[in-house]
Design an enzyme around this catalytic site. Structure first.
Site, PDB file in Angstrom:
ATOM      1  N   SER A  10      51.464  17.044 -31.366  1.00  0.00           N
ATOM      2  CA  SER A  10      50.760  17.744 -32.259  1.00  0.00           C
ATOM      3  C   SER A  10      50.031  18.829 -31.069  1.00  0.00           C
ATOM      4  O   SER A  10      49.260  20.013 -31.295  1.00  0.00           O
ATOM      5  CB  SER A  10      49.877  17.530 -32.886  1.00  0.00           C
ATOM      6  OG  SER A  10      49.774  16.950 -34.537  1.00  0.00           O
ATOM      7  N   ASP A  62      46.917  23.330 -40.460  1.00  0.00           N
ATOM      8  CA  ASP A  62      46.216  22.303 -40.253  1.00  0.00           C
ATOM      9  C   ASP A  62      45.600  21.286 -41.302  1.00  0.00           C
ATOM     10  O   ASP A  62      45.465  21.738 -42.171  1.00  0.00           O
ATOM     11  CB  ASP A  62      46.283  22.302 -38.914  1.00  0.00           C
ATOM     12  CG  ASP A  62      45.957  20.902 -37.622  1.00  0.00           C
ATOM     13  OD1 ASP A  62      45.370  19.905 -37.833  1.00  0.00           O
ATOM     14  OD2 ASP A  62      47.004  21.451 -37.208  1.00  0.00           O
ATOM     15  N   HIS A  86      41.496  17.874 -36.505  1.00  0.00           N
ATOM     16  CA  HIS A  86      42.732  17.778 -35.894  1.00  0.00           C
ATOM     17  C   HIS A  86      42.958  19.361 -35.474  1.00  0.00           C
ATOM     18  O   HIS A  86      43.591  19.853 -34.286  1.00  0.00           O
ATOM     19  CB  HIS A  86      44.092  17.105 -36.304  1.00  0.00           C
ATOM     20  CG  HIS A  86      45.128  17.268 -36.034  1.00  0.00           C
ATOM     21  ND1 HIS A  86      45.729  17.961 -36.187  1.00  0.00           N
ATOM     22  CD2 HIS A  86      46.088  15.578 -35.722  1.00  0.00           C
ATOM     23  CE1 HIS A  86      47.306  17.641 -35.531  1.00  0.00           C
ATOM     24  NE2 HIS A  86      47.186  16.618 -35.250  1.00  0.00           N
TER      25      HIS A  86
END
Lengths: 655, 89
Positions: free
Chosen positions: A443, A38, A113
């Site tokens: 996600s 990620d 994220h």
């Protein structure tokens, strides 16, 4: 995350963790390591605290890199690996400009994220987690006692495949047990051998590593699902029973329910409310969408402005309205956004309303000379019905590469999920830093499933990736908390192209009774069936392979769902189940819910097992009673011994 | 003429990692393959991004269409494909 694990049944109504919770059975994922590809990690987050963790085992071969913004002391007994991969990004984009982007040339997460997904999968319990007072609770990852290794492969502008492959090459060798990738292409790829994630994942499952990937956010477009190999667990996104409510009240006394994380409140009075296109510098798409600088302060001052959501960044619209002196923002969904409401931490009083509400609000503005309105203060609501509900953005089947394999496989919580965040980015873009943030996407659902996989791996360390995947899929549910069928983003009944086998049912997955297992050889024969040669398969696997002379039917691959994309007349497919029930002896009877226009028979209709680990095969014969005229029809079948329910979706297109 | 073509990132995928060679030998074999199509050891060193040697066999490098065509014909090469941009979901 707060609340999502309770919604998934790991906690009871009082917030207690019952004895039959998979958390307790699996000791919260202890002994398992999750690898996350990620944007990196914010290691100081309390979600990655290592108190009470045992020393890192000697079998771990990973490392924590030493760079300017990250060093080995940022790792601990919980966060045991941190690497970064940037060569392919820099080949394409040039050297990372750390000043301009604010990003770190290290595993440190600027975007947030990666911290969000990692903590969703495996974050520790952190009390008092919230964002600006919303979604308050104890944040928990799916496998809080699992260890975590992060591989930073995403940079401003994307995640390059050569970097991803380098990370997978390392992660597999480092010794992770699970790989989670909330990453994918924009469109499905035409060939597994042109797909880096598919290839890396294949080598992962060769080592018994389950690979969990997001299905993509290009819904509701049909055939938009990505990460298509049968060896990947592909995850769609749906809601939980929580919303962040802020309504719009118009001068005609109509109220429209919206969603917001804005901590700002209007004064208790009606405000002038206008369409953004009427207060722009000129009639343009920019003012319709409220791009920054498109609104005329002389026309905007003190008013609530209604902006179309569209494809532009949602948060910048609030900035545009605020800069022009607006009092509030109503973010109206377009038809493509449908009924999906996203809660954002806006910079002024604001709310997001669905497409139908948006149309009615625009009609009111057009037909009313002195239009007025009000936005109620945002608040957190629990027990929302119906839920789960599919997210409009969640990418949909059919599988465009191998239509006889259903994708996505499963859905999980992916809307308005609170999890840990970086301290290097202010989510609203106004300097307010947060420990936790709310985000939406496949996600967010992907690491929920990765955490669940970690729990199953801890409970059943001998299960293959295919067995774990089967357990998750065959125990999934297709109904919501009102007892009705799960709905899609447009409030129509959802189906397997939305959610695969259904919504994950965590505690049931611990004891599925039967699994549709698959070994590497099964995947090889699947690839042989796609036309790849024995020589290619030998290169792929590193050992001698003989593809069968007769071309294999892809529908015969031992998948936990059955899809026939081109049924002509009648066809028979085979499946094999393995008894993983603890009792050994068991008798399962089949129940069939055939798709409309298709008859389905299963032989034998009773499977008797005398021991755990025993395998039994059965055949399913499908006969088209009428053409479905190019449309897919859906049904299911399930095996039950009275204690377990082993359900598989059926997807058929009869021609 | 191949030098005139624009080059960009590609992945050369060669399946499972061989049992016998050590990592540095495998990486060296990637350099040799690349040097044979680029006709230069130095160009190969500058072109290569990663050697994948720990869990599978392959490499990524800056290539043009002529190099790609030549590599596709080499024994053991399963696929050569452009290095694509993926996105967060």
């Amino acid at each position: 995350t707060t609340h999502s694990w309770k919604f998934l049944g790991l906690e009871d109504a009082n917030g207690e963790i019952p004895e039959n919770s998979l958390w307790r059975k699996a000791n919260f994922g202890s002994g398992v390591t999750i690898g996350s590809l990620d944007t990196g990690v914010w290691p100081e987050s309390a979600s990655f605290d290592d108190s009470s963790f045992d020393p890192v085992p000697n079998t771990w071969k990973g490392t924590c890199v030493n760079t300017n913004s990250f060093n080995p002391s940022d790792c601990n007994k919980k966060l045991i690996g941190a690497r970064f991969y940037i060569k392919a990004y820099e080949l394409s984009k040039g050297p990372l400009n750390t000043t301009a982007t604010g990003d770190f040339r290290s595993p440190r997460d600027k975007d947030g994220h990666g911290t969000h997904t990692s903590s969703t999968a495996s974050g520790r319990f952190v009390e008092g987690a919230n964002i600006l007072g919303f979604a308050n609770g104890t944040a928990k990852g799916g496998a809080p006692k699992a260890r975590l290794a992060v591989y930073k492969v995403c940079w401003p502008g994307g995640c390059w495949e050569a970097d991803i492959l380098a990370a997978m090459d390392d992660a597999i060798a480092d010794g992770v047990d699970i790989l989670t990738l909330s990453i994918g292409g924009k469109v499905p790829l035409p060939d597994f051998f042109q797909d880096g994630i598919a290839l890396g994942a294949f080598h992962a499952i060769q080592k018994g590593i389950t690979v969990v990937c997001s299905a993509g956010n290009d819904g509701p477009k049909v055939g938009s699902v990505v990460n298509l190999p049968p060896w990947i667990l592909t995850v769609a996104a749906s809601s939980i029973d929580r919303s962040f409510s802020a309504s719009v009240i118009l001068g005609n006394n109509k109220t429209y329910l919206g969603s917001s994380l804005s901590e700002f409140k209007l004064e208790d009075r009606l405000y002038p409310i206008v369409a953004s296109s009427d207060v722009g510098y000129r009639s343009s798409i920019g003012s319709l969408l409220c791009t920054v600088g498109s609104l005329d302060p002389k026309k905007t001052e003190g008013k609530i402005v209604v902006c179309l959501r569209g494809v532009t960044t949602r948060l910048s619209k609030g900035t545009a309205v605020k800069q022009a002196g607006g009092a509030g923002l109503v973010l109206a969904n377009s038809d493509a956004d449908g009924g999906e409401l996203i809660a954002d931490p806006h910079v002024l009083p604001a709310t997001n309303v669905d497409a139908q509400s948006g149309k009615e609000i625009y009609a009111y503005l057009k037909n009313t000379k002195s239009s007025v309105g009000y936005i109620t203060p945002a608040k957190t609501l629990l027990g929302v019905e119906p839920s789960p509900k599919m997210a409009s953005f969640s990418s949909q089947g059919p599988n465009t590469l191998t239509p006889d394999i259903l994708k996505p496989d499963i859905t999980g919580p992916g809307m308005n999920i609170l999890a840990a965040f970086t301290r290097a980015t202010a989510p609203a873009g106004d300097g307010r830093l947060v420990e936790f943030n709310v985000e939406s996407g496949t996600s967010m659902s992907c690491p929920h499933l990765a955490g669940i996989v970690a729990l199953l791996k801890a409970l059943h360390p001998d299960w293959s990736p295919a067995a774990i995947k089967s357990a998750i899929m065959t125990t999934a549910i297709t109904y919501d908390n009102t007892g009705n069928k799960i709905l899609d983003g447009s409030n129509k009944v959802a189906g397997p192209f939305n959610y695969g086998a259904g919504h994950v049912n965590v505690n049931a997955a611990a004891d599925p009774g039967l699994v549709y297992d698959a070994a590497i050889e099964d995947y090889i024969f699947f690839l042989c069936g796609l036309g790849y040669s024995s020589v290619a398969m030998e290169t792929l696997t590193g050992y001698e392979v003989h593809c069968p002379d007769a071309k294999l039917s892809l529908s015969d691959f031992n998948y936990p769902s059955v899809t026939l994309s081109n049924l002509k007349g009648s066809t028979t497919v085979t499946r094999t189940v393995t008894n993983v029930g603890g009792d050994g002896q068991a008798e399962y009877k089949v129940a069939i819910n055939p798709p409309p226009g298709v008859s389905v028979s299963i032989t034998p209709s009773i499977l008797k097992f005398s021991s755990t680990g025993e395998k039994k095969s059965f055949t399913l014969t499908f006969t088209a009673e009428r053409s479905s005229k190019g449309a897919y029809v859906f049904g299911d079948f399930s095996w039950s011994d009275g204690k377990h329910q082993v359900r598989s979706p059926i997807v058929v297109k009869a021609t | 003429s191949s030098n005139d073509q624009a080059s960009s990132g590609y992945i050369v995928y060669m399946g499972s990692k061989p049992e016998s060679p050590r990592r540095h030998k495998l990486a060296h074999s990637h350099h040799r393959m690349l040097a044979s199509v680029l006709h230069s050891e130095e160009a190969a060193r500058e072109s290569i991004l990663y050697s994948y040697t720990r869990s599978f066999n392959g490499f990524s490098a800056r290539l043009n269409a002529t190099h790609v065509a030549a590599l596709k014909k080499m024994p053991g090469v399963l696929s050569v494909f452009p290095d694509k941009r993926n996105q967060l979901h």
